[in-house]
Design a protein around this motif. Sequence first.
Motif, PDB file in Angstrom:
ATOM      1  N   MET A 129     -52.217 -48.991 -43.205  1.00  0.00           N
ATOM      2  CA  MET A 129     -53.201 -48.011 -42.812  1.00  0.00           C
ATOM      3  C   MET A 129     -53.103 -47.716 -41.321  1.00  0.00           C
ATOM      4  N   LYS A 130     -51.909 -47.728 -40.794  1.00  0.00           N
ATOM      5  CA  LYS A 130     -51.737 -47.429 -39.384  1.00  0.00           C
ATOM      6  C   LYS A 130     -51.640 -45.924 -39.140  1.00  0.00           C
ATOM      7  N   ALA A 131     -51.286 -45.152 -40.180  1.00  0.00           N
ATOM      8  CA  ALA A 131     -51.135 -43.708 -40.002  1.00  0.00           C
ATOM      9  C   ALA A 131     -52.447 -43.044 -39.596  1.00  0.00           C
ATOM     10  N   PRO A 132     -53.583 -43.334 -40.246  1.00  0.00           N
ATOM     11  CA  PRO A 132     -54.821 -42.678 -39.809  1.00  0.00           C
ATOM     12  C   PRO A 132     -55.243 -43.099 -38.399  1.00  0.00           C
ATOM     13  N   ILE A 133     -54.930 -44.337 -38.035  1.00  0.00           N
ATOM     14  CA  ILE A 133     -55.277 -44.801 -36.689  1.00  0.00           C
ATOM     15  C   ILE A 133     -54.432 -44.061 -35.663  1.00  0.00           C
ATOM     16  N   SER A 134     -53.135 -43.838 -36.004  1.00  0.00           N
ATOM     17  CA  SER A 134     -52.276 -43.122 -35.060  1.00  0.00           C
ATOM     18  C   SER A 134     -52.663 -41.654 -34.945  1.00  0.00           C
ATOM     19  N   LEU A 135     -53.309 -41.126 -35.975  1.00  0.00           N
ATOM     20  CA  LEU A 135     -53.802 -39.743 -35.910  1.00  0.00           C
ATOM     21  C   LEU A 135     -55.144 -39.649 -35.190  1.00  0.00           C
ATOM     22  N   GLY A 136     -55.737 -40.784 -34.890  1.00  0.00           N
ATOM     23  CA  GLY A 136     -57.008 -40.790 -34.184  1.00  0.00           C
ATOM     24  C   GLY A 136     -58.217 -40.616 -35.077  1.00  0.00           C
ATOM     25  N   LEU A 137     -58.074 -40.938 -36.368  1.00  0.00           N
ATOM     26  CA  LEU A 137     -59.201 -40.810 -37.287  1.00  0.00           C
ATOM     27  C   LEU A 137     -60.131 -42.008 -37.145  1.00  0.00           C
ATOM     28  N   SER A 138     -61.416 -41.741 -37.258  1.00  0.00           N
ATOM     29  CA  SER A 138     -62.385 -42.831 -37.226  1.00  0.00           C
ATOM     30  C   SER A 138     -62.386 -43.546 -38.579  1.00  0.00           C
ATOM     31  N   TYR A 139     -63.161 -44.616 -38.652  1.00  0.00           N
ATOM     32  CA  TYR A 139     -63.263 -45.380 -39.898  1.00  0.00           C
ATOM     33  C   TYR A 139     -63.768 -44.488 -41.035  1.00  0.00           C
ATOM     34  N   TRP A 140     -64.816 -43.714 -40.792  1.00  0.00           N
ATOM     35  CA  TRP A 140     -65.413 -42.876 -41.825  1.00  0.00           C
ATOM     36  C   TRP A 140     -64.487 -41.732 -42.219  1.00  0.00           C
ATOM     37  N   GLN A 141     -63.742 -41.176 -41.292  1.00  0.00           N
ATOM     38  CA  GLN A 141     -62.770 -40.137 -41.630  1.00  0.00           C
ATOM     39  C   GLN A 141     -61.639 -40.720 -42.475  1.00  0.00           C
ATOM     40  N   LYS A 142     -61.194 -41.923 -42.112  1.00  0.00           N
ATOM     41  CA  LYS A 142     -60.150 -42.599 -42.894  1.00  0.00           C
ATOM     42  C   LYS A 142     -60.633 -42.846 -44.323  1.00  0.00           C
ATOM     43  N   MET A 143     -61.859 -43.309 -44.456  1.00  0.00           N
ATOM     44  CA  MET A 143     -62.412 -43.548 -45.792  1.00  0.00           C
ATOM     45  C   MET A 143     -62.562 -42.240 -46.573  1.00  0.00           C
ATOM     46  N   GLY A 144     -63.076 -41.211 -45.914  1.00  0.00           N
ATOM     47  CA  GLY A 144     -63.347 -39.949 -46.599  1.00  0.00           C
ATOM     48  C   GLY A 144     -62.115 -39.145 -46.962  1.00  0.00           C
ATOM     49  N   PHE A 145     -61.079 -39.207 -46.136  1.00  0.00           N
ATOM     50  CA  PHE A 145     -59.901 -38.380 -46.370  1.00  0.00           C
ATOM     51  C   PHE A 145     -58.742 -39.095 -47.046  1.00  0.00           C
ATOM     52  N   ILE A 146     -58.685 -40.419 -46.937  1.00  0.00           N
ATOM     53  CA  ILE A 146     -57.512 -41.139 -47.443  1.00  0.00           C
ATOM     54  C   ILE A 146     -57.869 -42.143 -48.536  1.00  0.00           C
ATOM     55  N   VAL A 147     -58.796 -43.046 -48.254  1.00  0.00           N
ATOM     56  CA  VAL A 147     -59.041 -44.153 -49.179  1.00  0.00           C
ATOM     57  C   VAL A 147     -59.836 -43.720 -50.408  1.00  0.00           C
ATOM     58  N   LEU A 148     -60.977 -43.069 -50.201  1.00  0.00           N
ATOM     59  CA  LEU A 148     -61.842 -42.724 -51.336  1.00  0.00           C
ATOM     60  C   LEU A 148     -61.215 -41.747 -52.326  1.00  0.00           C
ATOM     61  N   PRO A 149     -60.477 -40.700 -51.898  1.00  0.00           N
ATOM     62  CA  PRO A 149     -59.842 -39.841 -52.908  1.00  0.00           C
ATOM     63  C   PRO A 149     -58.871 -40.600 -53.815  1.00  0.00           C
ATOM     64  N   GLN A 150     -58.129 -41.537 -53.253  1.00  0.00           N
ATOM     65  CA  GLN A 150     -57.209 -42.324 -54.077  1.00  0.00           C
ATOM     66  C   GLN A 150     -57.962 -43.267 -55.004  1.00  0.00           C
ATOM     67  N   ALA A 151     -58.996 -43.900 -54.491  1.00  0.00           N
ATOM     68  CA  ALA A 151     -59.774 -44.844 -55.302  1.00  0.00           C
ATOM     69  C   ALA A 151     -60.524 -44.116 -56.415  1.00  0.00           C
ATOM     70  N   LEU A 152     -61.081 -42.953 -56.105  1.00  0.00           N
ATOM     71  CA  LEU A 152     -61.839 -42.202 -57.101  1.00  0.00           C
ATOM     72  C   LEU A 152     -60.950 -41.775 -58.253  1.00  0.00           C
ATOM     73  N   LYS A 153     -59.732 -41.371 -57.955  1.00  0.00           N
ATOM     74  CA  LYS A 153     -58.797 -40.959 -59.002  1.00  0.00           C
ATOM     75  C   LYS A 153     -58.489 -42.108 -59.945  1.00  0.00           C
ATOM     76  N   LEU A 154     -58.441 -43.315 -59.419  1.00  0.00           N
ATOM     77  CA  LEU A 154     -58.100 -44.470 -60.245  1.00  0.00           C
ATOM     78  C   LEU A 154     -59.264 -44.994 -61.078  1.00  0.00           C
ATOM     79  N   VAL A 155     -60.505 -44.823 -60.615  1.00  0.00           N
ATOM     80  CA  VAL A 155     -61.633 -45.419 -61.319  1.00  0.00           C
ATOM     81  C   VAL A 155     -62.343 -44.468 -62.275  1.00  0.00           C
ATOM     82  N   ILE A 156     -62.022 -43.182 -62.254  1.00  0.00           N
ATOM     83  CA  ILE A 156     -62.709 -42.236 -63.148  1.00  0.00           C
ATOM     84  C   ILE A 156     -62.564 -42.611 -64.622  1.00  0.00           C
ATOM     85  N   PRO A 157     -61.376 -42.942 -65.138  1.00  0.00           N
ATOM     86  CA  PRO A 157     -61.299 -43.298 -66.565  1.00  0.00           C
ATOM     87  C   PRO A 157     -62.192 -44.481 -66.944  1.00  0.00           C
TER      88      PRO A 157
END
Length: 106
Positions: free
Chosen positions: A1-29
């Motif tokens: 998870m160094k890419a969002p840090i190198s882009l200057g994203l905050s913790y909440w931006q990292k969660m909202g744009f990267i982590v949660l979309p991937q997690a949501l796709k996996l847990v919907i079924p």
Amino acid sequence: MKAPISLGLSYWQKMGFIVLPQALKLVIPGIVNTFIGLFKDTSLVSIIGMFDLLGIVRLNFSDTNWASAVTPLTGLIFAGFVFWLFCFGMSRYSGFMERLLDRSQR
């Protein structure tokens, strides 16, 4: 998870744009399967104004105004169709949400 840090994203931006979309796709079924199981196990259809669908169907088995030789069969088939309709609708909506959130296919 160094890419969002190198882009200057905050913790909440990292969660909202990267982590949660991937997690949501996996847990919907799993979530939809849980909701379908809950719906079938409780047999409560209060969403459409019925208190207990199977209780009402069974009550009509002994009602002299409605009772006939095929009342139990048609009543249970109707109740099964209502349950199937709701579960099928939830399943189709789940598939729609999975396709909508699947960004790797685009």
